[in-house]
Design a protein around this motif. Structure first.
Motif, PDB file in Angstrom:
ATOM      1  N   GLU A 144      -1.852 -31.635 -22.543  1.00 22.48           N
ATOM      2  CA  GLU A 144      -0.437 -32.040 -22.689  1.00 22.48           C
ATOM      3  C   GLU A 144       0.708 -31.990 -21.454  1.00 22.48           C
ATOM      4  O   GLU A 144       1.621 -32.268 -21.318  1.00 22.48           O
ATOM      5  CB  GLU A 144       0.243 -31.036 -23.707  1.00 22.48           C
ATOM      6  CG  GLU A 144      -0.470 -30.508 -24.934  1.00 22.48           C
ATOM      7  CD  GLU A 144      -1.812 -29.822 -24.650  1.00 22.48           C
ATOM      8  OE1 GLU A 144      -1.587 -28.640 -23.795  1.00 22.48           O
ATOM      9  OE2 GLU A 144      -2.815 -30.102 -24.976  1.00 22.48           O
ATOM     10  N   GLU A 145      -0.237 -31.155 -20.468  1.00 23.96           N
ATOM     11  CA  GLU A 145       0.858 -30.867 -19.375  1.00 23.96           C
ATOM     12  C   GLU A 145       0.781 -31.983 -18.137  1.00 23.96           C
ATOM     13  O   GLU A 145      -0.307 -32.311 -18.036  1.00 23.96           O
ATOM     14  CB  GLU A 145       0.316 -29.635 -18.604  1.00 23.96           C
ATOM     15  CG  GLU A 145       1.154 -29.056 -17.536  1.00 23.96           C
ATOM     16  CD  GLU A 145       0.928 -27.241 -17.231  1.00 23.96           C
ATOM     17  OE1 GLU A 145       1.554 -27.018 -16.121  1.00 23.96           O
ATOM     18  OE2 GLU A 145       0.565 -26.898 -18.081  1.00 23.96           O
ATOM     19  N   GLU A 146       1.782 -32.568 -17.788  1.00 25.10           N
ATOM     20  CA  GLU A 146       1.920 -33.557 -16.945  1.00 25.10           C
ATOM     21  C   GLU A 146       2.962 -33.108 -15.838  1.00 25.10           C
ATOM     22  O   GLU A 146       3.419 -32.021 -16.098  1.00 25.10           O
ATOM     23  CB  GLU A 146       2.501 -34.998 -17.852  1.00 25.10           C
ATOM     24  CG  GLU A 146       1.339 -35.186 -18.559  1.00 25.10           C
ATOM     25  CD  GLU A 146       1.870 -36.486 -19.146  1.00 25.10           C
ATOM     26  OE1 GLU A 146       2.506 -37.518 -18.446  1.00 25.10           O
ATOM     27  OE2 GLU A 146       1.079 -37.039 -20.066  1.00 25.10           O
ATOM     28  N   ALA A 193      -1.687 -39.957  -8.870  1.00 22.54           N
ATOM     29  CA  ALA A 193      -2.023 -39.716 -10.033  1.00 22.54           C
ATOM     30  C   ALA A 193      -3.456 -39.951  -9.941  1.00 22.54           C
ATOM     31  O   ALA A 193      -4.281 -40.677  -9.301  1.00 22.54           O
ATOM     32  CB  ALA A 193      -1.463 -40.522 -11.079  1.00 22.54           C
ATOM     33  N   TYR A 194      -4.329 -39.073 -10.844  1.00 21.66           N
ATOM     34  CA  TYR A 194      -5.660 -39.471 -11.238  1.00 21.66           C
ATOM     35  C   TYR A 194      -5.830 -39.359 -12.717  1.00 21.66           C
ATOM     36  O   TYR A 194      -5.090 -39.179 -13.409  1.00 21.66           O
ATOM     37  CB  TYR A 194      -6.494 -38.074 -10.684  1.00 21.66           C
ATOM     38  CG  TYR A 194      -6.171 -36.848 -11.402  1.00 21.66           C
ATOM     39  CD1 TYR A 194      -6.571 -36.344 -12.783  1.00 21.66           C
ATOM     40  CD2 TYR A 194      -4.972 -35.889 -10.908  1.00 21.66           C
ATOM     41  CE1 TYR A 194      -6.046 -35.050 -13.428  1.00 21.66           C
ATOM     42  CE2 TYR A 194      -4.608 -34.819 -11.655  1.00 21.66           C
ATOM     43  CZ  TYR A 194      -5.312 -34.398 -12.800  1.00 21.66           C
ATOM     44  OH  TYR A 194      -4.663 -33.141 -13.531  1.00 21.66           O
ATOM     45  N   ASP A 195      -7.004 -40.248 -12.998  1.00 31.28           N
ATOM     46  CA  ASP A 195      -7.141 -40.485 -14.311  1.00 31.28           C
ATOM     47  C   ASP A 195      -7.887 -39.186 -15.039  1.00 31.28           C
ATOM     48  O   ASP A 195      -8.728 -38.608 -14.757  1.00 31.28           O
ATOM     49  CB  ASP A 195      -8.273 -41.622 -14.348  1.00 31.28           C
ATOM     50  CG  ASP A 195      -8.424 -42.409 -15.919  1.00 31.28           C
ATOM     51  OD1 ASP A 195      -8.177 -41.612 -16.685  1.00 31.28           O
ATOM     52  OD2 ASP A 195      -9.032 -43.276 -15.789  1.00 31.28           O
ATOM     53  N   ALA A 226       0.504 -31.385  -8.665  1.00 32.62           N
ATOM     54  CA  ALA A 226       0.761 -30.650  -9.728  1.00 32.62           C
ATOM     55  C   ALA A 226      -0.546 -29.763 -10.104  1.00 32.62           C
ATOM     56  O   ALA A 226      -0.317 -28.760 -10.354  1.00 32.62           O
ATOM     57  CB  ALA A 226       0.997 -31.400 -11.234  1.00 32.62           C
ATOM     58  N   LEU A 227      -1.690 -30.505 -10.196  1.00 31.35           N
ATOM     59  CA  LEU A 227      -2.726 -29.758 -10.341  1.00 31.35           C
ATOM     60  C   LEU A 227      -3.142 -28.525  -9.405  1.00 31.35           C
ATOM     61  O   LEU A 227      -3.430 -27.587  -9.732  1.00 31.35           O
ATOM     62  CB  LEU A 227      -4.084 -30.793 -10.385  1.00 31.35           C
ATOM     63  CG  LEU A 227      -5.689 -30.198 -10.592  1.00 31.35           C
ATOM     64  CD1 LEU A 227      -5.708 -29.444 -11.820  1.00 31.35           C
ATOM     65  CD2 LEU A 227      -6.529 -31.224 -10.412  1.00 31.35           C
ATOM     66  N   ALA A 228      -2.876 -28.861  -7.971  1.00 29.44           N
ATOM     67  CA  ALA A 228      -3.067 -27.678  -7.198  1.00 29.44           C
ATOM     68  C   ALA A 228      -2.112 -26.562  -7.497  1.00 29.44           C
ATOM     69  O   ALA A 228      -2.708 -25.448  -7.349  1.00 29.44           O
ATOM     70  CB  ALA A 228      -2.719 -28.245  -5.618  1.00 29.44           C
TER      71      ALA A 228
END
Length: 88
Positions: A70-72, A22-24, A78-80
């Protein structure tokens, strides 16, 4: 050589990070900030994915595409995936 500040380069970098890490989302050490740091880009974070470069110019990454609040999850994997989904 000038760093490539593109969605593709950012996605490539994200894919090299641990996928479940996870990233902040709200801090200077957000994923985009970490990416800029890895490239040696000096910046001052002045808002969501907006930064002022060492040349004093303000720049902005398309945060609504890559970083919907909102997207987790807010993980590198997930970001990639989100970044790849918006590439032409």
């Amino acid at each position: 050589m000038k760093p490539q500040l593109t969605i593709e380069a950012f996605a490539d970098w994200c894919e090299k990070q641990p996928a479940d890490e996870a990233y902040d989302f709200y801090a200077k050490d957000c994923a985009w900030g970490q990416f800029l740091t890895s490239l040696g880009v000096e910046y001052a974070c002045v808002g969501f994915n907006t930064w002022t470069g060492s040349d004093g110019q303000r720049r902005c990454f398309p945060s609504g595409i890559a970083f919907p609040v909102e997207e987790e999850p807010h993980t590198f994997g997930a970001l990639a995936s989100r970044l790849r989904s918006v590439q032409p």
